[in-house]
Structure formats: C-alpha cells, structure tokens
Scaffold this motif. Structure first.
Motif, mmCIF file in Angstrom:
data_model
loop_
_atom_site.group_PDB
_atom_site.id
_atom_site.type_symbol
_atom_site.label_atom_id
_atom_site.label_comp_id
_atom_site.label_asym_id
_atom_site.label_seq_id
_atom_site.Cartn_x
_atom_site.Cartn_y
_atom_site.Cartn_z
ATOM 1 N N ASP A 1 0.824 -1.219 0.000
ATOM 2 C CA ASP A 1 0.000 0.000 0.000
ATOM 3 C C ASP A 1 0.851 1.258 0.000
ATOM 4 O O ASP A 1 0.438 2.294 0.528
ATOM 5 N N LEU A 2 2.031 1.192 -0.592
ATOM 6 C CA LEU A 2 2.968 2.309 -0.417
ATOM 7 C C LEU A 2 2.389 3.656 -0.843
ATOM 8 O O LEU A 2 2.485 4.633 -0.111
ATOM 9 N N VAL A 3 1.821 3.727 -2.037
ATOM 10 C CA VAL A 3 1.435 5.054 -2.545
ATOM 11 C C VAL A 3 -0.076 5.259 -2.399
ATOM 12 O O VAL A 3 -0.874 4.564 -3.027
ATOM 13 N N GLY A 4 -0.429 6.210 -1.553
ATOM 14 C CA GLY A 4 -1.847 6.511 -1.346
ATOM 15 C C GLY A 4 -2.094 7.995 -1.487
ATOM 16 O O GLY A 4 -1.235 8.732 -1.978
ATOM 17 N N HIS B 1 -4.696 5.580 -8.851
ATOM 18 C CA HIS B 1 -4.682 4.211 -8.314
ATOM 19 C C HIS B 1 -4.086 4.190 -6.907
ATOM 20 O O HIS B 1 -3.155 3.424 -6.621
ATOM 21 N N PRO B 2 -4.612 5.057 -6.036
ATOM 22 C CA PRO B 2 -4.044 5.102 -4.683
ATOM 23 C C PRO B 2 -4.348 3.804 -3.958
ATOM 24 O O PRO B 2 -5.436 3.240 -4.097
ATOM 25 N N LYS B 3 -3.425 3.362 -3.153
ATOM 26 C CA LYS B 3 -3.655 2.112 -2.416
ATOM 27 C C LYS B 3 -4.448 2.387 -1.144
ATOM 28 O O LYS B 3 -4.997 1.470 -0.549
ATOM 29 N N VAL C 1 3.922 12.387 -11.144
ATOM 30 C CA VAL C 1 4.941 11.614 -10.419
ATOM 31 C C VAL C 1 4.270 10.584 -9.510
ATOM 32 O O VAL C 1 4.620 9.396 -9.504
ATOM 33 N N GLN C 2 3.273 11.039 -8.757
ATOM 34 C CA GLN C 2 2.565 10.106 -7.866
ATOM 35 C C GLN C 2 1.953 8.967 -8.666
ATOM 36 O O GLN C 2 2.001 7.797 -8.275
ATOM 37 N N GLN C 3 1.360 9.321 -9.798
ATOM 38 C CA GLN C 3 0.687 8.306 -10.616
ATOM 39 C C GLN C 3 1.699 7.283 -11.156
ATOM 40 O O GLN C 3 1.450 6.079 -11.143
ATOM 41 N N LEU C 4 2.859 7.785 -11.611
ATOM 42 C CA LEU C 4 3.845 6.852 -12.178
ATOM 43 C C LEU C 4 4.378 5.903 -11.101
ATOM 44 O O LEU C 4 4.596 4.715 -11.369
#
Ligand code: AHR
Length: 654
Positions: A31-34, A242-244, A536-539
């Motif tokens: 779930d790293l990127v939220g 696609h946030p976790k 950047v967040q999305q990539l």
C-alpha cells in the motif's frame, strides 16, 4: 559492446547501473502510494462533494467567516413588484443538529418571489443533465401575516428552477406544497441548456410565510452514480492515481480548532440533514455531506484502503491561532466515551450487520464490511503529557480489542526536532506499529535526504509518511519540485520495509479558494488540473512493485542529482526501474541486469521532462506530461535520461 553516446561525449559521463535481480531485495508494502484527503481549499463542499447549493442548511456562521450568517449565499428576488423578506430563525428547527433555518415571508408575490442561491462560485449545468431538488419546508401562514388568516388558506406549490445569470430559465419543476409541519419536497430538473455559472431559484407565487431548510440540488451524475456522491471528474482524477489508500479527514481538520471542533465520525453518518455540521479550521464550513460513509464507499469504489485519522483526544496545538500552545485534552472523565467512539468506528467499518454499529452501516446500504485495516490516531500533535495520556488510552483499547488493526501514531509536524524525537521515543516505548511523519521542505532538502531511512532501526515502528511535498520558490508545482519528490520516492521504495505508506499532501485545491499551496490537483467548476507532481505520484503508484532490488550506480561524481530504484512486480513478472535525473544535463546510462534469464527485447519507457520551472496550469494543463515510447533492451542496455527528468522503464522478464 559499445555504449551509444552522442558525438564527442566522454565515456566517463556514463552512469553504470547494476541491478541484482536474483538477490533477495527488500519488500515494498503493498500500500505504499496513497492519497491524503483533507477538507482544505474547498476540497469537500464546493469540490469533491457533488452538492451544488452553498449553505444548504442555513448553518453558516460569523464565527466561520466574519461576513457570514445563516442566510449567506441566499438572496430574495422580487420581479414584477413583489415584496418579501428573509430571516434566519432557530425556534422550531428540523432537528437539533440542524438548528437554523430560513423564513421567507411574501407579502406581495408579483411575478413570483424567488429565493436564489449561486452555489459555489456558480452552478455548472449541463444540457440534458438531471438535477435532484430536495428541501424541507413548513408553511407558517397563508395570506397576510397580520390579517388573521394563519392556517386558514392552503399552502401553494413551490417551483424550483435553474437560471442563467441573465435570468434565462434553464430548467424548472413543480415541487408541490409544504405542509404545516416540516415536509420534504423533491423533484428533478432536467436542464435544457448548458451554463457555466447558473443559479438555483425557489419560486413562491402566493402570499404567506414558510420555513425552509436543507435546500439541496444534487446532480444525478455522480461518480459511479452514488446517491449523495462525488463530482465525477474530480473523483476520476483521484481514481486515476490508483491510490492504495485514502487518508481522511486530514490533517488538522482531524483534530480541529479547539476541543469543540474535533472531527467526530459519528456526526458525519446518517441522513445528511441530521448530521452535525461544524466550522472548518481552514476558515469555512463543513457540511459533512461527504462523511464517513461516502468516504468509505469511495475507497471501495476505487479499491483503495480507508485510512481514517481520529483525534488523539486532543485538539490542534495551533487552535485559536496560539502558535503551538493551544493544545487541550478532553477531560479524562470524557475519555472512556471517546475511546468507545473509536472502537465503534471499527465495529461500524468491520463488524457484522448484526452488530450495533455494523447495523448502521448496513442500514446505509452496505451490509458487507469495509475491511478497515489502518487507523491513524492523532495528527502532528505536540508531544505533551496531555497528548500522551490520551493517546495511550486509545491505543491500548484498540490494541486489546482489535489487534488486527494497524494503529498509526504521530511524531509531530516536522521531520526532526523535539516533537519528532519525543514522538519516536513514545512510539517505541508503546510499540506502536507505525508512526506518521510529515515534511514540507524545499526540493533540495528532498535530494539531500535520500538516505533518511537507510539508517532507521528496523526493530522500531514502521513509518507512514503521511504528508509531504517539495515546496519550491513561490510554492509553485514545478517540475523541479515533482522530481525532488520522485527522487524521494525511489528512496522510500528502497526502504519499503520501513516506510510502508506515503501520501503527498494536500490533494485538492479549488481555484480562488486555495489557502495552501502546493496541492496535487487543482480544479474549478469546469476543469480538473493534474499537476506535474500528480504525474509523479501516478507513475510511482502504477509501477510500485513488490520487492526493491539491490541497485548500484557508479561512474558519476558523488552527489550527482541522480536517484534510482529497481523493483520487481510479482503480478506481471516485470522489472521496473525509476531513474530521476535532477541535473541540467542529459545523463547517459548503461544498465546491467544481473540474475534475469529472460529479459524481453523491448521496454516500455515513460518519461516526464521539461523546463525545471515548468508548471501545468489552466492555460496549458499538459505542459508537462508523461510520454511513453519503446526502448530496445537486453541484459545490458543503454539509455539516456533527459535533463530534469523522471524515466520509468518497464522491462519484461518472463
Ligand atoms: O496539509 C495541510 C496541513 O499541513 C495539514 O492539515 C496539517 O496536518 C499539516 O500541517
């Protein structure tokens, strides 16, 4: 094998990158990127929450904004010689949570007295769109107030319409007549024309007085068609990340401006007209129409895990603009009930529909559990004894009754300093599973702290980097800031065993209503702007991977602004590299993939680059955007990293 270099470029320029794909590597949390949602910058009302009427419940107060009162944003129109007055009253409200309402008294209807609302900077209307009108009305008298005719006549039907600025009718419906008690009237307007900034008008055509409350105009077109739902284009922009996980409701909103302003989840569920609204410490109003149910539903709709943050029984230390000394704790006698509220939240989210709170979730239309896994307790709180006592009470109760929940503690507002040190010490004493770090720093700081987590003690609490953003000059969302964040994200991946979760902050900001910059997504009533930082967040979110592979980089001077991570993705078998070049010159690289048997012949290469000062804005929303191409690859391959760029390489290894 020769290295493909530009004419005259020295071999020494080449960065030699070695990836050890068969080494164990470090796990990256799933779930790293939220994302971090807070109702700041009109993110909720007037933003993600699709309600179109501003101050629908007549609960705006001068304590929120000096010029506000319960009638703010409502105007009486008297075409054709009409005469009417509008007052705010509180004597016989719809319910105790919704204490104020409007009283419209029409002494001369003329061509129909209108009660108009401009929405949040105008109401965006789309031709063919359907808009659900709903309001509560109570007839007070019919005819002349002083003429002794109260209750003698019959209340007349109301009409609701959408109008352009020039008064052109864009759609209209009859609503029926109010009763002598609070009556809900509803109907749906179909708009005949599009209009960027329409107004809503409630039209009364007979003499008399009536009370009105909870006047709502809701588009049928919400994200996934959810009733009381979300603005679809904004919700989609969040979904596209696609946030976790989604953190909610903040930020400072979670612990509030004073003890009376703590965000209490129970106030935000149930029928919207019964929810307990309150001031927003960012200087406006929270209708809490986007409450806990809508939040959990959105998480489920986009397959993100909920990460609610509850106050640790203390309010924000900056309450009342006290500069860090305004922290107060709930009286200890009130703490058992407060702790129970938090336990009830877990039952509401995860308990069976037969449990007391699970039944309320089921009654709202969601019998299945929401699978709550993470719970934040506290936000940036000053590490005082008042805080510690209350945090411990909450933490121990949750741990005892719900060991399955990962409690996330807090270590103050800054990346270091007394609160940070004391917070860490306290978290380790209690063995809190995870703590919430925050930092808003200059881009250079992010580059200078790429090793921040390399030396973290692996036996300590894990880290949720709950709020971070690189603040460039003028707090602009520059490519330079986004690349600093990208570089830092490679370091988070490399330390994925310590940093389990991360969310850029804040997420949303409305044009003209922005208190805090930079933000990830800007919007007005028509458009949604994805910043460079968003890409950047999305990539990173789309290319997260499960294991970070040992990777070395040599051949470049120490301190060169290059940051690299290599991860393997179990699902696809792909090896994914993120390469950030923060330098003003192109960087040639040679990559060797050791320990991979079946390297595909082509990689998907996505590059984000441009002028470091470039920003995406409403005039040129995609000035900087990711560009995807193919790159020939093998066990050893060369590529070039443009100046000021993030490159993501996705290499097939099956
Ligand atoms: O993200 C904006 C604010 O920054 C948050 O509300 C707070 O937690 C932090 O100080």
């Amino acid at each position: 094998m020769g290295i493909l270099l530009g004419v005259g470029r020295a071999l020494a320029d080449v960065a030699i990158i070695k990836v050890q794909a068969d080494a164990p590597g470090r796990s990256i949390g799933p779930d790293l990127v939220g994302v971090f949602f807070e109702d700041i910058n009109y993110a909720a009302d007037g933003g993600l929450y699709a309600e179109l009427i501003q101050n629908r419940s007549f609960e705006y107060q001068a304590t929120e904004q000096k010029t506000w009162n319960p009638l703010s944003y409502w105007d009486v129109q008297t075409p054709g010689g009409g005469r009417a007055s509008l007052d705010g009253e509180a004597a016989a409200p719809l319910n105790a949570n919704n204490p104020h309402y409007a009283v419209l008294e029409v002494s001369e209807p003329g061509q129909g007295v209108g009660l108009a609302n401009p929405g949040f900077d105008g109401i965006r209307v789309e031709a063919g769109g359907r808009y659900r009108v709903s309001l509560f009305a109570r007839q007070l008298y019919v005819g002349n107030r002083w003429g002794g005719s109260a209750h003698a006549g019959h209340p007349a039907p109301l009409t609701a319409r959408l109008e352009s600025k020039s008064g052109q009718v864009l759609g209209e419906v009859a609503l029926g007549a109010p009763g002598w008690e609070w009556t809900r009237l509803t109907n749906t307007i179909t708009a005949t024309q599009s209009e960027a900034a329409a107004r809503f008008v409630l039209v009364v055509t007979n003499r008399g007085g009536m009370a009105l409350d909870e006047v709502s105009l809701f588009p049928e077109n919400t994200f996934r068609g959810r009733p009381n739902g979300l603005r679809p284009d904004l919700a989609q922009a969040i979904a596209d990340l696609h946030p976790k996980f989604i953190r909610f409701p903040g930020g400072c909103v979670a612990h509030g401006n004073g003890l009376g302003n703590l965000y209490r989840w129970k106030d935000t569920i149930g029928p919207v007209e019964e929810r307990h609204q309150q001031a927003n410490l960012w200087g406006y109003h929270q209708s809490v129409g986007l409450g806990y149910f809508e939040y959990f539903q959105f998480c489920e709709d986009i397959r993100a895990k909920p990460l609610p943050v509850v106050a640790a029984g203390v309010c924000c230390q900056n309450s009342g603009h006290t500069g860090g000394t305004g922290q107060e704790g709930l009286p200890l006698a009130a703490m058992p009930a407060y702790v129970q509220d938090i336990l009830d939240l877990i039952e509401w989210a995860n308990g069976p529909a037969t449990s007391a709170w699970g039944a309320k979730r089921a009654a709202a239309g969601h019998p299945e559990p929401f699978h709550l896994q993470y719970l934040g307790v506290g936000n940036e709180d000053a590490q005082t004894e008042v805080f510690r006592t209350r945090f411990k009470m909450i933490y121990e109760a949750v741990k005892a009754q719900h060991p399955e929940i990962t409690v996330i503690g807090t270590v103050g507002p800054f990346p270091d300093g007394p609160d940070y040190d004391a917070g860490w010490q306290f978290a380790n004493e209690l063995h809190v599973p995870m703590v919430d770090e925050h930092y808003y720093e200059k881009p250079e700081w992010f580059w200078d702290h790429l090793n921040r987590y390399d030396g973290y003690d692996r036996s300590w609490s894990q880290v949720y980097l709950g709020e971070y953003a690189a603040h460039d000059a003028g707090r602009a969302n520059t490519l330079r800031s986004a690349l600093a964040e990208a570089a830092h994200l490679t370091a988070l991946e490399r330390n994925g065993d310590v940093v389990r979760l991360a969310s850029y902050a804040p997420l949303l900001a409305k044009q003209g209503r922005t208190q805090w910059r930079p933000d990830l997504i800007y919007f007005d009533n028509q458009q949604v702007l994805r910043t460079v930082n968003y890409f950047v967040q999305q990539l990173f979110s789309l290319n997260q991977g499960d294991v970070c592979l040992p990777t070395t980089c040599s051949g470049v001077p120490a301190g060169a602004r290059l940051a690299i991570s290599s991860v393997s993705e179990r699902r696809s078998g792909d090896l994914i590299m993120k390469l950030v070049n923060g330098q003003a010159t192109l960087q040639p690289v040679r990559v060797s993939l050791a320990g991979v048997n079946n390297v595909g012949s082509e990689a998907i290469q996505t590059v984000l680059t441009g002028d470091p000062a470039a920003v995406n804005d409403f005039n040129q929303p995609l000035r900087v955007e990711p560009v995807t191409s193919r790159l020939k690859v093998g066990p050893v391959f060369d590529c070039e990293l443009p100046a000021h760029s993030l490159t993501v390489l996705r290499v097939k290894t099956r």
